[in-house]
Design a protein around this motif. Structure first.
Motif, PDB file in Angstrom:
ATOM      1  N   GLU A  26      -7.645   6.041  19.492  1.00 20.66           N
ATOM      2  CA  GLU A  26      -6.925   7.184  18.934  1.00 20.66           C
ATOM      3  C   GLU A  26      -6.833   8.374  19.889  1.00 20.66           C
ATOM      4  O   GLU A  26      -6.316   9.413  19.513  1.00 20.66           O
ATOM      5  N   GLN A  27      -7.373   8.232  21.101  1.00 21.91           N
ATOM      6  CA  GLN A  27      -7.257   9.311  22.075  1.00 21.91           C
ATOM      7  C   GLN A  27      -7.012   8.734  23.451  1.00 21.91           C
ATOM      8  O   GLN A  27      -7.312   7.573  23.708  1.00 21.91           O
ATOM      9  N   VAL A  28      -6.451   9.551  24.310  1.00 25.41           N
ATOM     10  CA  VAL A  28      -6.206   9.119  25.676  1.00 25.41           C
ATOM     11  C   VAL A  28      -7.525   9.145  26.440  1.00 25.41           C
ATOM     12  O   VAL A  28      -8.513   9.732  25.991  1.00 25.41           O
ATOM     13  N   MET A  29      -7.580   8.493  27.586  1.00 20.50           N
ATOM     14  CA  MET A  29      -8.843   8.310  28.298  1.00 20.50           C
ATOM     15  C   MET A  29      -9.478   9.614  28.771  1.00 20.50           C
ATOM     16  O   MET A  29     -10.685   9.691  28.924  1.00 20.50           O
ATOM     17  N   CYS A  30      -8.689  10.660  28.970  1.00 18.48           N
ATOM     18  CA  CYS A  30      -9.256  11.937  29.403  1.00 18.48           C
ATOM     19  C   CYS A  30      -9.848  12.719  28.239  1.00 18.48           C
ATOM     20  O   CYS A  30     -10.418  13.785  28.436  1.00 18.48           O
ATOM     21  N   GLY A  31      -9.712  12.192  27.010  1.00 23.51           N
ATOM     22  CA  GLY A  31     -10.326  12.827  25.850  1.00 23.51           C
ATOM     23  C   GLY A  31      -9.388  13.611  24.960  1.00 23.51           C
ATOM     24  O   GLY A  31      -9.773  14.043  23.882  1.00 23.51           O
ATOM     25  N   ARG A  32      -8.173  13.819  25.384  1.00 14.46           N
ATOM     26  CA  ARG A  32      -7.216  14.541  24.541  1.00 14.46           C
ATOM     27  C   ARG A  32      -6.775  13.654  23.386  1.00 14.46           C
ATOM     28  O   ARG A  32      -6.864  12.442  23.451  1.00 14.46           O
ATOM     29  N   GLY A  33      -6.271  14.275  22.341  1.00 13.43           N
ATOM     30  CA  GLY A  33      -5.740  13.515  21.221  1.00 13.43           C
ATOM     31  C   GLY A  33      -4.513  12.724  21.640  1.00 13.43           C
ATOM     32  O   GLY A  33      -3.790  13.118  22.553  1.00 13.43           O
ATOM     33  N   LEU A  34      -4.289  11.614  20.997  1.00 17.92           N
ATOM     34  CA  LEU A  34      -3.140  10.770  21.304  1.00 17.92           C
ATOM     35  C   LEU A  34      -1.873  11.395  20.734  1.00 17.92           C
ATOM     36  O   LEU A  34      -1.788  11.633  19.531  1.00 17.92           O
ATOM     37  N   PRO A  35      -0.883  11.694  21.583  1.00 15.49           N
ATOM     38  CA  PRO A  35       0.360  12.258  21.066  1.00 15.49           C
ATOM     39  C   PRO A  35       1.053  11.251  20.145  1.00 15.49           C
ATOM     40  O   PRO A  35       1.158  10.077  20.473  1.00 15.49           O
ATOM     41  N   GLU A  36       1.501  11.706  19.000  1.00 20.58           N
ATOM     42  CA  GLU A  36       2.162  10.810  18.045  1.00 20.58           C
ATOM     43  C   GLU A  36       3.657  10.727  18.306  1.00 20.58           C
ATOM     44  O   GLU A  36       4.279  11.704  18.693  1.00 20.58           O
ATOM     45  N   GLY A  37       4.198   9.553  18.091  1.00 21.29           N
ATOM     46  CA  GLY A  37       5.638   9.375  18.163  1.00 21.29           C
ATOM     47  C   GLY A  37       6.250   9.615  19.526  1.00 21.29           C
ATOM     48  O   GLY A  37       7.397  10.024  19.624  1.00 21.29           O
ATOM     49  N   THR A  38       5.502   9.384  20.568  1.00 23.43           N
ATOM     50  CA  THR A  38       6.020   9.611  21.909  1.00 23.43           C
ATOM     51  C   THR A  38       6.285   8.272  22.584  1.00 23.43           C
ATOM     52  O   THR A  38       5.832   7.233  22.117  1.00 23.43           O
ATOM     53  N   GLU A  39       7.000   8.311  23.667  1.00 20.02           N
ATOM     54  CA  GLU A  39       7.304   7.063  24.338  1.00 20.02           C
ATOM     55  C   GLU A  39       6.072   6.470  25.010  1.00 20.02           C
ATOM     56  O   GLU A  39       5.136   7.176  25.368  1.00 20.02           O
ATOM     57  N   GLU A  40       6.095   5.152  25.148  1.00 17.96           N
ATOM     58  CA  GLU A  40       5.000   4.419  25.762  1.00 17.96           C
ATOM     59  C   GLU A  40       5.538   3.540  26.876  1.00 17.96           C
ATOM     60  O   GLU A  40       6.704   3.151  26.859  1.00 17.96           O
ATOM     61  N   LEU A  41       4.670   3.257  27.833  1.00 17.94           N
ATOM     62  CA  LEU A  41       4.953   2.319  28.912  1.00 17.94           C
ATOM     63  C   LEU A  41       3.821   1.309  28.969  1.00 17.94           C
ATOM     64  O   LEU A  41       2.684   1.628  28.597  1.00 17.94           O
ATOM     65  N   PRO A  42       4.062   0.110  29.466  1.00 17.01           N
ATOM     66  CA  PRO A  42       2.973  -0.843  29.663  1.00 17.01           C
ATOM     67  C   PRO A  42       2.092  -0.377  30.822  1.00 17.01           C
ATOM     68  O   PRO A  42       2.532   0.393  31.680  1.00 17.01           O
ATOM     69  N   ASP A  43       0.844  -0.841  30.848  1.00 23.93           N
ATOM     70  CA  ASP A  43      -0.072  -0.373  31.897  1.00 23.93           C
ATOM     71  C   ASP A  43       0.365  -0.783  33.301  1.00 23.93           C
ATOM     72  O   ASP A  43      -0.040  -0.164  34.272  1.00 23.93           O
ATOM     73  N   ASP A  44       1.213  -1.790  33.432  1.00 22.53           N
ATOM     74  CA  ASP A  44       1.652  -2.170  34.780  1.00 22.53           C
ATOM     75  C   ASP A  44       2.643  -1.173  35.380  1.00 22.53           C
ATOM     76  O   ASP A  44       3.007  -1.273  36.546  1.00 22.53           O
ATOM     77  N   ALA A  45       3.051  -0.160  34.616  1.00 24.22           N
ATOM     78  CA  ALA A  45       3.896   0.909  35.153  1.00 24.22           C
ATOM     79  C   ALA A  45       3.057   1.957  35.882  1.00 24.22           C
ATOM     80  O   ALA A  45       3.604   2.828  36.563  1.00 24.22           O
ATOM     81  N   TRP A  46       1.719   1.878  35.755  1.00 25.16           N
ATOM     82  CA  TRP A  46       0.839   2.824  36.435  1.00 25.16           C
ATOM     83  C   TRP A  46       1.071   2.742  37.943  1.00 25.16           C
ATOM     84  O   TRP A  46       1.178   1.669  38.516  1.00 25.16           O
ATOM     85  N   GLY A  47       1.205   3.882  38.575  1.00 26.19           N
ATOM     86  CA  GLY A  47       1.407   3.929  40.022  1.00 26.19           C
ATOM     87  C   GLY A  47       2.864   3.806  40.448  1.00 26.19           C
ATOM     88  O   GLY A  47       3.158   3.828  41.636  1.00 26.19           O
ATOM     89  N   THR A  48       3.775   3.686  39.496  1.00 27.54           N
ATOM     90  CA  THR A  48       5.196   3.603  39.835  1.00 27.54           C
ATOM     91  C   THR A  48       5.855   4.952  39.560  1.00 27.54           C
ATOM     92  O   THR A  48       5.274   5.827  38.915  1.00 27.54           O
ATOM     93  N   ASP A  49       7.078   5.095  40.017  1.00 25.10           N
ATOM     94  CA  ASP A  49       7.819   6.339  39.769  1.00 25.10           C
ATOM     95  C   ASP A  49       8.083   6.556  38.291  1.00 25.10           C
ATOM     96  O   ASP A  49       8.257   7.692  37.859  1.00 25.10           O
ATOM     97  N   ARG A  50       8.123   5.479  37.505  1.00 25.46           N
ATOM     98  CA  ARG A  50       8.352   5.617  36.056  1.00 25.46           C
ATOM     99  C   ARG A  50       7.239   6.409  35.385  1.00 25.46           C
ATOM    100  O   ARG A  50       7.471   7.060  34.374  1.00 25.46           O
ATOM    101  N   ALA A  51       6.020   6.316  35.889  1.00 22.59           N
ATOM    102  CA  ALA A  51       4.858   6.944  35.252  1.00 22.59           C
ATOM    103  C   ALA A  51       4.331   8.116  36.074  1.00 22.59           C
ATOM    104  O   ALA A  51       3.130   8.239  36.300  1.00 22.59           O
TER     105      ALA A  51
END
Length: 67
Positions: A26-51
């Motif tokens: 229910e929260q992002v890894m840095c500890g903030r609350g998880l934003p609701e209703g926002t766009e998501e990307l798969p983890d393989d987008a990490w390190g790309t220009d998309r993310a």
């Protein structure tokens, strides 16, 4: 473990940064609350220009969890 990337937006809708989430937590890894209703990307987008820009703390923790 499955991870996913979620966007954090400013009140005006502008992208602030992307965050990483572990599985169905229910929260992002840095500890903030998880934003609701926002766009998501798969983890393989990490390190790309998309993310970019990406939360530094989430990125550092993610690197320590994946091979």
């Amino acid at each position: 473990m499955r991870h996913r990337i979620v966007a954090e937006r400013l009140p005006d809708g502008t992208l602030k940064e992307w965050h990483m989430v572990r599985g169905d937590e229910e929260q992002v890894m840095c500890g903030r609350g998880l934003p609701e209703g926002t766009e998501e990307l798969p983890d393989d987008a990490w390190g790309t220009d998309r993310a970019r820009p990406f939360c530094h703390t989430c990125g550092a923790l993610y690197l320590r969890e994946v091979p």
